[in-house]
Design an enzyme around this catalytic site. Structure first.
Site, mmCIF file in Angstrom:
data_model
loop_
_atom_site.group_PDB
_atom_site.id
_atom_site.type_symbol
_atom_site.label_atom_id
_atom_site.label_comp_id
_atom_site.label_asym_id
_atom_site.label_seq_id
_atom_site.Cartn_x
_atom_site.Cartn_y
_atom_site.Cartn_z
ATOM 1 N N GLN A 141 0.839 -1.199 0.000
ATOM 2 C CA GLN A 141 0.000 0.000 0.000
ATOM 3 C C GLN A 141 0.872 1.246 0.000
ATOM 4 O O GLN A 141 1.796 1.361 0.792
ATOM 5 C CB GLN A 141 -0.964 0.016 1.191
ATOM 6 C CG GLN A 141 -0.329 -0.115 2.552
ATOM 7 C CD GLN A 141 -1.337 0.085 3.667
ATOM 8 O OE1 GLN A 141 -2.320 0.819 3.526
ATOM 9 N NE2 GLN A 141 -1.107 -0.564 4.800
ATOM 10 N N TYR A 143 0.468 4.702 0.820
ATOM 11 C CA TYR A 143 -0.361 5.676 1.517
ATOM 12 C C TYR A 143 0.487 6.771 2.158
ATOM 13 O O TYR A 143 0.463 7.929 1.760
ATOM 14 C CB TYR A 143 -1.168 4.982 2.632
ATOM 15 C CG TYR A 143 -2.376 4.204 2.184
ATOM 16 C CD1 TYR A 143 -2.645 3.996 0.837
ATOM 17 C CD2 TYR A 143 -3.257 3.667 3.109
ATOM 18 C CE1 TYR A 143 -3.754 3.281 0.440
ATOM 19 C CE2 TYR A 143 -4.373 2.946 2.721
ATOM 20 C CZ TYR A 143 -4.618 2.752 1.385
ATOM 21 O OH TYR A 143 -5.710 2.052 0.999
ATOM 22 N N SER A 144 1.247 6.418 3.199
ATOM 23 C CA SER A 144 1.951 7.399 4.021
ATOM 24 C C SER A 144 2.961 8.206 3.210
ATOM 25 O O SER A 144 3.557 7.698 2.252
ATOM 26 C CB SER A 144 2.677 6.698 5.167
ATOM 27 O OG SER A 144 1.762 6.038 6.007
ATOM 28 N N SER A 178 5.455 -1.485 3.464
ATOM 29 C CA SER A 178 5.840 -2.878 3.669
ATOM 30 C C SER A 178 5.834 -3.622 2.340
ATOM 31 O O SER A 178 4.954 -3.412 1.504
ATOM 32 C CB SER A 178 4.861 -3.571 4.623
ATOM 33 O OG SER A 178 4.732 -2.863 5.825
ATOM 34 N N GLU A 261 -7.568 -3.075 7.606
ATOM 35 C CA GLU A 261 -6.200 -3.154 8.112
ATOM 36 C C GLU A 261 -6.192 -3.230 9.630
ATOM 37 O O GLU A 261 -5.457 -4.031 10.237
ATOM 38 C CB GLU A 261 -5.397 -1.945 7.641
ATOM 39 C CG GLU A 261 -3.960 -1.955 8.135
ATOM 40 C CD GLU A 261 -3.168 -0.735 7.696
ATOM 41 O OE1 GLU A 261 -1.943 -0.853 7.554
ATOM 42 O OE2 GLU A 261 -3.780 0.338 7.490
#
Length: 421
Positions: A141, A143-144, A178, A261
């Protein structure tokens, strides 16, 4: 049989245990907590170990798929077994006892799958759900971001539509990703409109991680691993049909993924007290009243999490999607991970100062203590979870958001002025 099993679940558990006894042994020990490659000395060594972990997970997932045990609670229409959330929980418990896991595939199976089933197009589901269930694809993912902090809606990665080509052109940076090194696909959040408030101008994409313009750089953590990465996107082209949900409507979609999640993290980790008791016995300290008290405290957290999990699965069975209750479970999982590891090191005594092969259990508990800190951040920080609990469960007043209705363009311009000396 578990004491909380209904007769139907007891029969299912017996069937699952029998199948696992026949099929799991040759896959036992696969990708369990990543401990077998946390001691890699270089990013290359870690990547090689992670690739081996992915191969093991894919082989086990393929065996599950062939045996009819993939996607236990996924609807049959999407290729799953069509079982209940309770059956999925039972199979997870039995898999943990059999020492098998699909670790690197969990983002796809537990987060991407539910999101696509709820928001994806027929073509997107057809293209991606099958490979997920059969163990052919690994997901991450995106996202951050470095400048967004805990405020995910403040992301700055931009996506601009090239109408002539029918593609979105994405440029930006993501961090704490990750499995980015080994992922085939990613779910991506990018800003597609800077002239509306920050929550309204975000779009949710599916992106092929082999696309030109994507660069992955590993990040070394305090536990010595390279599990997380930063990802740079330089004019990456994404076909327009890879938008999930509506353009500028990604915030609605991401809530499904984030809830999944938190439920995944909150339901993970297995029992800790049992392992602590085994450690205490091996160290001859199972009669120590202080040790027994610490194990009892962890056992209490084990049981609370188990019952919260049962409650959540019962809600899902009634058609209620995971909600803020997942925040409670995530908080407790992070707390349990820290308390269990700290208790283990106390039980080990002076041996707790050792690491790696010199330490008891090859330093597994030392690694868990260092890794536990990440659970307080990943999937939303502890403070984010506390806010969700306060506002959405306890009904307390929402915290003031002065930038809620401000166009994102003005926020970034204001930030640039403030950053100047």
């Amino acid at each position: 049989m578990d004491a909380t099993d209904t007769p139907e679940l007891a029969a299912f558990r017996a069937e699952a245990r029998t199948w696992l006894a026949e099929n799991a042994p040759e896959h036992a020990g696969t990708v369990k907590h990543r401990l077998h490659f946390e001691h890699a000395d270089t990013a290359r060594e870690y990547e090689e170990a992670e690739l081996a972990s992915v191969r093991a997970a894919k082989a086990w997932q393929a065996r599950l798929h062939a045996g009819g045990w993939a996607g236990v609670s996924w609807p049959a229409a999407f290729g799953g077994r069509g079982g209940t959330p309770g059956q999925e929980a039972v199979f997870a418990e039995e898999s943990d006892r059999a020492d098998v896991s699909v670790g690197p595939l969990l983002i796809g199976l537990k987060m991407v799958g539910p999101t696509l089933m709820r928001h994806g197009t027929t073509a997107q589901c057809a293209a991606h759900l099958g490979p997920l269930l059969s163990g052919q694809s690994v997901w991450c993912q995106l996202y951050s971001e470095p400048e967004a902090g805990s405020d995910l809606a403040a992301l700055r990665t931009r996506a601009v539509l090239d109408e002539a080509a029918g593609e979105w052109v994405v440029t930006g940076q993501k961090v704490w990703t990750s499995s980015a090194q080994v992922a085939d696909w990613a779910i991506l959040l990018a800003r597609t409109d800077v002239d509306v408030p920050k929550h309204q101008g975000i779009t949710y994409f599916l992106v092929d991680m082999r696309s030109p313009g994507i660069e992955v750089r590993p990040l070394r953590q305090m536990n010595g691993s390279y599990h997380f990465n930063e990802v740079f996107l330089d004019a990456v082209r994404i076909p327009a049909d890879q938008v999930v949900g509506e353009v500028n409507g990604g915030w609605k979609v991401v809530h499904t993924t984030l809830a999944a999640e938190r439920a995944m993290i909150g339901g993970g980790g297995g029992e800790k007290a049992r392992a602590l008791l085994a450690l205490a016995v091996s160290r001859g300290r199972d009669g120590d009243p202080l040790v027994r008290q610490r194990i009892a405290e962890v056992f209490t957290l084990d049981e609370i999490l188990r019952f919260l999990g049962l409650k959540m699965r019962a809600a899902i069975a009634r058609g209620v999607q995971p909600g803020p209750e997942g925040s409670i479970m995530k908080l407790l999982v992070a707390r349990r991970a820290h308390e269990a590891a700290a208790a283990a090191l106390a039980i080990e005594g002076e041996a707790a100062l050792l690491a790696g092969a010199d330490a008891p259990d090859d330093g597994a508990w030392q690694q868990q203590l260092l890794s536990a800190q990440g659970l307080r951040i990943g999937g939303g920080t502890d403070f984010i979870q506390l806010n969700a609990i306060a506002e959405r469960i306890l009904g307390l007043p929402r915290r003031r958001q002065p930038d809620k209705d401000t166009p994102f363009r003005e926020l970034t311009a204001r930030g640039r002025k403030e950053d100047r000396p």
